[in-house]
Scaffold this motif. Sequence first.
Motif, PDB file in Angstrom:
ATOM      1  N   ALA A 271       0.831  -1.195   0.000  1.00 57.55           N
ATOM      2  CA  ALA A 271       0.000   0.000   0.000  1.00 57.55           C
ATOM      3  C   ALA A 271       0.870   1.251   0.000  1.00 57.55           C
ATOM      4  O   ALA A 271       0.626   2.207  -0.767  1.00 57.55           O
ATOM      5  CB  ALA A 271      -0.941  -0.006   1.204  1.00 57.55           C
ATOM      6  N   ILE A 272       1.907   1.267   0.862  1.00 56.55           N
ATOM      7  CA  ILE A 272       2.803   2.427   0.919  1.00 56.55           C
ATOM      8  C   ILE A 272       3.536   2.600  -0.404  1.00 56.55           C
ATOM      9  O   ILE A 272       3.723   3.727  -0.891  1.00 56.55           O
ATOM     10  CB  ILE A 272       3.790   2.268   2.096  1.00 56.55           C
ATOM     11  CG1 ILE A 272       3.046   2.343   3.430  1.00 56.55           C
ATOM     12  CG2 ILE A 272       4.880   3.337   2.027  1.00 56.55           C
ATOM     13  CD1 ILE A 272       3.912   2.047   4.638  1.00 56.55           C
ATOM     14  N   GLU A 273       3.954   1.502  -1.007  1.00 61.63           N
ATOM     15  CA  GLU A 273       4.669   1.569  -2.277  1.00 61.63           C
ATOM     16  C   GLU A 273       3.811   2.241  -3.354  1.00 61.63           C
ATOM     17  O   GLU A 273       4.293   3.138  -4.068  1.00 61.63           O
ATOM     18  CB  GLU A 273       5.052   0.157  -2.720  1.00 61.63           C
ATOM     19  CG  GLU A 273       5.759   0.118  -4.063  1.00 61.63           C
ATOM     20  CD  GLU A 273       5.991  -1.305  -4.541  1.00 61.63           C
ATOM     21  OE1 GLU A 273       6.406  -1.464  -5.708  1.00 61.63           O
ATOM     22  OE2 GLU A 273       5.729  -2.248  -3.753  1.00 61.63           O
ATOM     23  N   TYR A 274       2.553   1.838  -3.474  1.00 60.26           N
ATOM     24  CA  TYR A 274       1.702   2.404  -4.515  1.00 60.26           C
ATOM     25  C   TYR A 274       1.257   3.829  -4.182  1.00 60.26           C
ATOM     26  O   TYR A 274       1.070   4.656  -5.079  1.00 60.26           O
ATOM     27  CB  TYR A 274       0.491   1.493  -4.753  1.00 60.26           C
ATOM     28  CG  TYR A 274       0.824   0.284  -5.596  1.00 60.26           C
ATOM     29  CD1 TYR A 274       1.053   0.414  -6.958  1.00 60.26           C
ATOM     30  CD2 TYR A 274       0.941  -0.980  -5.020  1.00 60.26           C
ATOM     31  CE1 TYR A 274       1.383  -0.700  -7.728  1.00 60.26           C
ATOM     32  CE2 TYR A 274       1.262  -2.089  -5.780  1.00 60.26           C
ATOM     33  CZ  TYR A 274       1.481  -1.946  -7.145  1.00 60.26           C
ATOM     34  OH  TYR A 274       1.807  -3.030  -7.907  1.00 60.26           O
ATOM     35  N   TYR A 295      -0.360   9.170   5.781  1.00 60.18           N
ATOM     36  CA  TYR A 295      -0.151   9.582   7.181  1.00 60.18           C
ATOM     37  C   TYR A 295      -0.961   8.699   8.124  1.00 60.18           C
ATOM     38  O   TYR A 295      -0.457   8.264   9.183  1.00 60.18           O
ATOM     39  CB  TYR A 295      -0.555  11.036   7.350  1.00 60.18           C
ATOM     40  CG  TYR A 295      -0.619  11.490   8.786  1.00 60.18           C
ATOM     41  CD1 TYR A 295       0.545  11.802   9.496  1.00 60.18           C
ATOM     42  CD2 TYR A 295      -1.840  11.570   9.454  1.00 60.18           C
ATOM     43  CE1 TYR A 295       0.488  12.191  10.822  1.00 60.18           C
ATOM     44  CE2 TYR A 295      -1.906  11.967  10.775  1.00 60.18           C
ATOM     45  CZ  TYR A 295      -0.745  12.282  11.458  1.00 60.18           C
ATOM     46  OH  TYR A 295      -0.808  12.669  12.779  1.00 60.18           O
ATOM     47  N   THR A 296      -2.207   8.385   7.742  1.00 62.99           N
ATOM     48  CA  THR A 296      -3.050   7.529   8.583  1.00 62.99           C
ATOM     49  C   THR A 296      -2.432   6.139   8.728  1.00 62.99           C
ATOM     50  O   THR A 296      -2.397   5.557   9.831  1.00 62.99           O
ATOM     51  CB  THR A 296      -4.458   7.422   7.972  1.00 62.99           C
ATOM     52  OG1 THR A 296      -5.005   8.732   7.823  1.00 62.99           O
ATOM     53  CG2 THR A 296      -5.373   6.590   8.851  1.00 62.99           C
ATOM     54  N   LEU A 297      -1.937   5.602   7.615  1.00 66.59           N
ATOM     55  CA  LEU A 297      -1.330   4.282   7.658  1.00 66.59           C
ATOM     56  C   LEU A 297      -0.045   4.289   8.499  1.00 66.59           C
ATOM     57  O   LEU A 297       0.180   3.388   9.318  1.00 66.59           O
ATOM     58  CB  LEU A 297      -1.034   3.802   6.233  1.00 66.59           C
ATOM     59  CG  LEU A 297      -0.361   2.439   6.095  1.00 66.59           C
ATOM     60  CD1 LEU A 297      -1.238   1.348   6.724  1.00 66.59           C
ATOM     61  CD2 LEU A 297      -0.082   2.120   4.638  1.00 66.59           C
ATOM     62  N   GLN A 298       0.788   5.288   8.352  1.00 66.11           N
ATOM     63  CA  GLN A 298       2.035   5.368   9.128  1.00 66.11           C
ATOM     64  C   GLN A 298       1.735   5.546  10.612  1.00 66.11           C
ATOM     65  O   GLN A 298       2.456   4.993  11.485  1.00 66.11           O
ATOM     66  CB  GLN A 298       2.888   6.528   8.618  1.00 66.11           C
ATOM     67  CG  GLN A 298       3.477   6.276   7.232  1.00 66.11           C
ATOM     68  CD  GLN A 298       4.141   7.510   6.658  1.00 66.11           C
ATOM     69  OE1 GLN A 298       3.931   8.618   7.152  1.00 66.11           O
ATOM     70  NE2 GLN A 298       4.940   7.313   5.596  1.00 66.11           N
ATOM     71  N   LEU A 301       0.773   2.238  11.974  1.00 68.62           N
ATOM     72  CA  LEU A 301       1.944   1.374  12.119  1.00 68.62           C
ATOM     73  C   LEU A 301       2.920   1.886  13.190  1.00 68.62           C
ATOM     74  O   LEU A 301       3.982   1.284  13.407  1.00 68.62           O
ATOM     75  CB  LEU A 301       2.679   1.245  10.779  1.00 68.62           C
ATOM     76  CG  LEU A 301       1.898   0.574   9.648  1.00 68.62           C
ATOM     77  CD1 LEU A 301       2.687   0.656   8.345  1.00 68.62           C
ATOM     78  CD2 LEU A 301       1.611  -0.884   9.995  1.00 68.62           C
ATOM     79  N   LYS A 302       2.568   3.008  13.830  1.00 68.23           N
ATOM     80  CA  LYS A 302       3.382   3.642  14.878  1.00 68.23           C
ATOM     81  C   LYS A 302       4.758   4.065  14.364  1.00 68.23           C
ATOM     82  O   LYS A 302       5.742   4.066  15.098  1.00 68.23           O
ATOM     83  CB  LYS A 302       3.532   2.713  16.084  1.00 68.23           C
ATOM     84  CG  LYS A 302       2.214   2.388  16.764  1.00 68.23           C
ATOM     85  CD  LYS A 302       2.409   1.497  17.980  1.00 68.23           C
ATOM     86  CE  LYS A 302       1.079   1.195  18.644  1.00 68.23           C
ATOM     87  NZ  LYS A 302       1.231   0.321  19.857  1.00 68.23           N
ATOM     88  N   ASP A 303       4.770   4.377  13.075  1.00 68.64           N
ATOM     89  CA  ASP A 303       6.000   4.921  12.487  1.00 68.64           C
ATOM     90  C   ASP A 303       5.905   6.446  12.589  1.00 68.64           C
ATOM     91  O   ASP A 303       5.620   7.155  11.626  1.00 68.64           O
ATOM     92  CB  ASP A 303       6.130   4.465  11.026  1.00 68.64           C
ATOM     93  CG  ASP A 303       7.468   4.859  10.417  1.00 68.64           C
ATOM     94  OD1 ASP A 303       8.278   5.472  11.136  1.00 68.64           O
ATOM     95  OD2 ASP A 303       7.686   4.570   9.215  1.00 68.64           O
TER      96      ASP A 303
END
Length: 530
Positions: A271-274, A295-298, A301-303
Amino acid sequence: MRKVLIVLLAGMLLMGCQKSATQQQLQQIDSMLTDDKVEKAYAALEKLEPESMRDDEDKAYYWLLKHESELRLQLFISSAKHLETSCGIFENHFEMDKMIRCYLCLSKIEASLHHKKEAYAWARLASFNFKKYHISKKLSGQLNLAMASFYQDQSNYDTALKYGRLALTDFYTEGSPREVQLSMMQLFMAYADKQMPDSADYYFKRSIEGLSHIPVYERATFYAAVGGWLTNTDTIAARHYLEKSLAIHPKILALQNIATLYHKQGKTDKAIEYWKKALYSTDNTIRLKVLKQLYTLQFELKDYESACQTAIHIVDLQDTINHIANNTNINTVEQEYDNTLHSFTSRFIFYIILYVTFIIALMSFSAFLMVNRRNNRMHKKYDDAISQIDRLRKLITALRQGEKTNKDETKTDRDVTPQQQLSLYNGQLLMEDIKKGGTTIRWTRSDFDDAINYCHTLDSDFIDCLKARNPQFTSRNILFAYLDHSGFSDSQLRRAMAISQTTIRSYRSRIKQGTKVPSSQKNNNTQNDE
């Protein structure tokens, strides 16, 4: 000298042949585009050199075909300055169908560059000119299809559906299978974005059935829309269509949809790649949306370090968007002010010209009335002079006749002097004019006396009786009494004597007080007048 003329003629013939050959070649390429042989048409255009074309119309035609084929092949177009020049050339040569095609092509190019306002402006200009000239149903369908795509990008789905149905109707009428399928696809995408699954499913099936009419390089957007629509219901089919779209052309819509699909499946790395690939979009609105999803995904993932950097990019991009919007608003206000000032100046000049024209027209009309009035007076004086000359001519003729008299009309003695005969003849002419509808308004006193002398020859008893009873009566009063006695109506008396109805009643009352003629004598006199 003959050799020079021969060389010039040969050169002109060569230029004419070259021009006709270039036009024929461009028309053949245009027919290739119509027959969906886009790749072959593009290859033929690549072999031509527009700099070698001497005719501006041929150059404009070349750039129109070049950009149309590039749009069909999904190629990137960075600038369309040649096409803007082509619009003016076609307008000057009254090639209205090609001019509208230029406007439509410019709208599609601006839409591909995510310049929404410019794309809408060119599309409206094309629509306005089409309504003005009514070229063809196929061109009308292309315009409606472009408007549908524009309104769908603006999330105005109802308007997009309206234009999509109009395009479908036009293409059905024209009998264009490829364009009919493109309209079906456009309606499917509008219904899918509007969350109307039944209608979307109907047009999806219709689009799949006729997919063979659409070249492979034009299916990328449709596959991307289908993949996004199936994401929540059938992830396998959604992934299949999205991968097919990416294989044809890496559309931003397909990158977003497949990233969302991988996110739902828990494949965060994919997902991040695309999503990062989708950030290469030139549309800041799409980039902002992708950054927010990233930003929501990161954050999930607590990144936090990457999320913080993404948040900074979001703020910077939002500031850029706001800055562009503010500059656009300022430019719009300045343009509106300039347009208002120009419009006010134009109206002011128009009203000044209108006022001056009105004053000139009023002065011209006044001068015309004065000249016309003067001419009427001159004509009236001329007619009076002619009538006076005719009467004098008749009087002179009567004087030359000497003592000859007309016993059927007058009762005169044989010892009448020439002067008396002239007076009687003048009176006869005057009375004949009165009986024909004339008036006494221009008579002199001697004219009234001559008329009474002539009337005396017709009815001496009435005239003598009237003079004996009313010695104070003038010749005008006696003439009125005679005309009234002869059977003239009130309207005839008003016209002949130039008097009012009140004066007629006054004259009659004065006559009745001193004169009364027997009815038998009055009837005899009337018969003599006739």
